[in-house]
Design a protein around this motif. Structure first.
Motif, PDB file in Angstrom:
ATOM      1  N   GLN A 117     -13.529  11.792  -9.430  1.00 53.49           N
ATOM      2  CA  GLN A 117     -13.796  12.640  -8.268  1.00 53.49           C
ATOM      3  C   GLN A 117     -12.757  12.428  -7.172  1.00 53.49           C
ATOM      4  N   THR A 118     -11.497  12.494  -7.583  1.00 49.17           N
ATOM      5  CA  THR A 118     -10.397  12.305  -6.648  1.00 49.17           C
ATOM      6  C   THR A 118      -9.256  13.233  -7.031  1.00 49.17           C
ATOM      7  N   THR A 119      -8.198  13.164  -6.288  1.00 49.59           N
ATOM      8  CA  THR A 119      -6.987  13.909  -6.596  1.00 49.59           C
ATOM      9  C   THR A 119      -5.905  12.919  -7.008  1.00 49.59           C
ATOM     10  N   ALA A 120      -5.333  13.134  -8.167  1.00 49.35           N
ATOM     11  CA  ALA A 120      -4.241  12.292  -8.645  1.00 49.35           C
ATOM     12  C   ALA A 120      -2.918  12.984  -8.326  1.00 49.35           C
ATOM     13  N   LYS A 121      -2.101  12.314  -7.549  1.00 45.74           N
ATOM     14  CA  LYS A 121      -0.776  12.843  -7.232  1.00 45.74           C
ATOM     15  C   LYS A 121       0.194  12.405  -8.325  1.00 45.74           C
ATOM     16  N   PHE A 122       1.158  13.264  -8.610  1.00 45.48           N
ATOM     17  CA  PHE A 122       2.153  12.965  -9.637  1.00 45.48           C
ATOM     18  C   PHE A 122       3.473  13.622  -9.252  1.00 45.48           C
ATOM     19  N   GLU A 170       0.792  -1.227   0.000  1.00 44.71           N
ATOM     20  CA  GLU A 170       0.000   0.000   0.000  1.00 44.71           C
ATOM     21  C   GLU A 170       0.822   1.273   0.000  1.00 44.71           C
ATOM     22  N   LYS A 171       2.129   1.188   0.158  1.00 40.85           N
ATOM     23  CA  LYS A 171       2.972   2.397   0.143  1.00 40.85           C
ATOM     24  C   LYS A 171       2.813   3.114  -1.189  1.00 40.85           C
ATOM     25  N   PRO A 172       3.057   4.425  -1.200  1.00 43.07           N
ATOM     26  CA  PRO A 172       3.024   5.144  -2.470  1.00 43.07           C
ATOM     27  C   PRO A 172       4.025   4.554  -3.466  1.00 43.07           C
ATOM     28  N   ILE A 173       3.612   4.524  -4.725  1.00 42.76           N
ATOM     29  CA  ILE A 173       4.446   4.010  -5.810  1.00 42.76           C
ATOM     30  C   ILE A 173       4.552   5.089  -6.880  1.00 42.76           C
ATOM     31  N   LEU A 174       5.779   5.364  -7.312  1.00 44.91           N
ATOM     32  CA  LEU A 174       6.038   6.306  -8.396  1.00 44.91           C
ATOM     33  C   LEU A 174       6.538   5.527  -9.606  1.00 44.91           C
ATOM     34  N   ILE A 175       5.898   5.756 -10.741  1.00 45.06           N
ATOM     35  CA  ILE A 175       6.370   5.189 -12.005  1.00 45.06           C
ATOM     36  C   ILE A 175       7.381   6.173 -12.582  1.00 45.06           C
ATOM     37  N   LEU A 176       8.622   5.753 -12.662  1.00 37.71           N
ATOM     38  CA  LEU A 176       9.707   6.639 -13.078  1.00 37.71           C
ATOM     39  C   LEU A 176       9.756   6.855 -14.587  1.00 37.71           C
ATOM     40  N   GLY A 177       9.212   5.924 -15.354  1.00 38.20           N
ATOM     41  CA  GLY A 177       9.205   6.043 -16.807  1.00 38.20           C
ATOM     42  C   GLY A 177       7.883   6.583 -17.310  1.00 38.20           C
ATOM     43  N   HIS A 178       7.673   6.428 -18.596  1.00 38.88           N
ATOM     44  CA  HIS A 178       6.434   6.893 -19.221  1.00 38.88           C
ATOM     45  C   HIS A 178       5.272   5.988 -18.821  1.00 38.88           C
ATOM     46  N   THR A 179       4.158   6.597 -18.506  1.00 33.44           N
ATOM     47  CA  THR A 179       2.926   5.866 -18.218  1.00 33.44           C
ATOM     48  C   THR A 179       1.973   6.088 -19.375  1.00 33.44           C
ATOM     49  N   PRO A 180       1.578   5.029 -20.075  1.00 37.03           N
ATOM     50  CA  PRO A 180       0.602   5.208 -21.155  1.00 37.03           C
ATOM     51  C   PRO A 180      -0.693   5.808 -20.607  1.00 37.03           C
ATOM     52  N   THR A 181      -1.235   6.776 -21.314  1.00 35.62           N
ATOM     53  CA  THR A 181      -2.444   7.437 -20.817  1.00 35.62           C
ATOM     54  C   THR A 181      -3.616   6.463 -20.718  1.00 35.62           C
ATOM     55  N   ALA A 182      -3.591   5.382 -21.465  1.00 38.14           N
ATOM     56  CA  ALA A 182      -4.651   4.369 -21.353  1.00 38.14           C
ATOM     57  C   ALA A 182      -4.674   3.722 -19.967  1.00 38.14           C
ATOM     58  N   LEU A 211      -5.884   3.360  -8.126  1.00 36.29           N
ATOM     59  CA  LEU A 211      -5.001   2.664  -7.184  1.00 36.29           C
ATOM     60  C   LEU A 211      -4.022   3.599  -6.469  1.00 36.29           C
ATOM     61  N   GLY A 212      -4.092   4.895  -6.757  1.00 32.49           N
ATOM     62  CA  GLY A 212      -3.201   5.845  -6.099  1.00 32.49           C
ATOM     63  C   GLY A 212      -1.749   5.724  -6.517  1.00 32.49           C
ATOM     64  N   ILE A 213      -1.499   5.239  -7.717  1.00 33.04           N
ATOM     65  CA  ILE A 213      -0.136   5.125  -8.239  1.00 33.04           C
ATOM     66  C   ILE A 213       0.224   6.441  -8.909  1.00 33.04           C
ATOM     67  N   ARG A 214       1.417   6.931  -8.623  1.00 31.25           N
ATOM     68  CA  ARG A 214       1.832   8.235  -9.140  1.00 31.25           C
ATOM     69  C   ARG A 214       2.603   8.084 -10.454  1.00 31.25           C
ATOM     70  N   PRO A 215       2.199   8.812 -11.503  1.00 32.82           N
ATOM     71  CA  PRO A 215       2.997   8.813 -12.724  1.00 32.82           C
ATOM     72  C   PRO A 215       4.023   9.946 -12.704  1.00 32.82           C
ATOM     73  N   ALA A 216       5.052   9.769 -13.508  1.00 34.07           N
ATOM     74  CA  ALA A 216       5.955  10.882 -13.809  1.00 34.07           C
ATOM     75  C   ALA A 216       5.294  11.691 -14.921  1.00 34.07           C
ATOM     76  N   ILE A 217       5.287  12.988 -14.769  1.00 29.38           N
ATOM     77  CA  ILE A 217       4.703  13.861 -15.786  1.00 29.38           C
ATOM     78  C   ILE A 217       5.818  14.706 -16.377  1.00 29.38           C
ATOM     79  N   PHE A 218       5.860  14.717 -17.709  1.00 30.79           N
ATOM     80  CA  PHE A 218       6.869  15.536 -18.384  1.00 30.79           C
ATOM     81  C   PHE A 218       6.364  16.124 -19.691  1.00 30.79           C
ATOM     82  N   CYS A 219       5.022  16.210 -19.803  1.00 29.12           N
ATOM     83  CA  CYS A 219       4.431  16.959 -20.925  1.00 29.12           C
ATOM     84  C   CYS A 219       3.018  17.396 -20.536  1.00 29.12           C
TER      85      CYS A 219
END
Length: 191
Positions: A117-122, A74-86, A94-102
C-alpha cells in the motif's frame, strides 16, 4: 612471511572540493555514485560526508543499498544494476529505487508496492551504447516504458544511462550516447 605495504590516504577535503566542483558545473542536483565501497574509499563514510550535499546516492546492488540504510542514511538510493525481484519487499519498504529495464520486473515491483500500500519509485535504464543493460532508445521501448509508468503503485522518478567513454580525450562516442539519450527522453516526454 608476506607483508602488505599498501597504504591509502583518503583526503576528505579533496573529495568535498571535487564534489563542489562538479556541483558548480552542473547547476543541478547531483547523485554521488558510491558503488564498490565508494571505489574503495568507504561507502558509508563518504555517504555521511556528502549526505547534506547530494540529491541521491547510486550503488551497484542491493547489498550496498542495504548497508547505507542500515547505517542510518536516509537520502534516496538508486540501484544502478539489476535488482533481484526477491529483494523487492525489502527495497520497497526501505524506499530504495531499482533500475527498471524490463516489463516483467516492473510488473512484480508494481505488485509489491500495491501489496505494501505504497508507491515504489524507480528509474528507467536506457542503453545508449554501453550495451550492458537498459531499454534500447527506440519508439517501441518508449511505448513499453509508458506502459510501465502507468502500472499501479509505481512512480517513474528518473531516467539514466551509462556513458562508457566520457573520460576519454575523444568525446565523439559520448556525444553520440548523449544524443541517443536526449532523443529517448523526448520520446518519453511525448508519452
Amino acid at each position: 612471511m608476506l607483508y602488505d605495504n599498501t597504504y591509502v590516504n583518503i583526503d576528505l577535503d579533496a573529495i568535498l572540493a571535487n564534489f563542489e566542483a562538479v556541483r558548480s558545473k552542473t547547476k543541478a542536483p547531483v547523485m554521488a555514485i558510491i558503488k564498490a565501497d565508494a571505489y574503495g574509499h568507504g561507502a558509508v563514510q563518504i555517504a555521511r560526508l556528502l549526505e547534506d550535499r547530494v540529491a541521491f546516492f547510486g550503488v551497484s546492488g542491493v547489498g550496498e543499498a542495504l548497508e547505507l540504510r542500515q547505517s542510518g542514511l536516509e537520502k534516496p538510493i538508486l540501484i544502478l544494476g539489476h535488482t533481484p525481484t526477491a529483494a523487492y519487499p525489502q527495497i520497497v519498504a526501505l524506499g530504495i529505487r531499482p533500475a527498471i529495464f524490463c516489463l516483467e520486473d516492473a510488473e512484480l515491483l508494481s505488485k509489491e508496492a500495491v501489496r505494501q500500500q505504497t508507491t515504489a519509485k524507480f528509474h528507467l535504464a536506457v542503453d545508449t551504447g554501453m550495451s550492458r543493460l537498459g531499454f534500447q532508445a527506440t519508439e517501441e521501448a518508449a511505448e513499453l516504458c509508458a506502459k510501465i509508468a502507468a502500472l499501479p503503485g509505481l512512480e517513474a522518478e528518473g531516467l539514466f544511462s551509462h556513458f562508457a567513454t566520457a573520460d576519454c580525450a575523444d568525446l565523439s562516442r559520448a556525444k553520440a550516447q548523449a544524443d541517443r539519450f536526449d532523443a529517448f527522453d523526448a520520446m518519453l516526454k511525448a508519452r
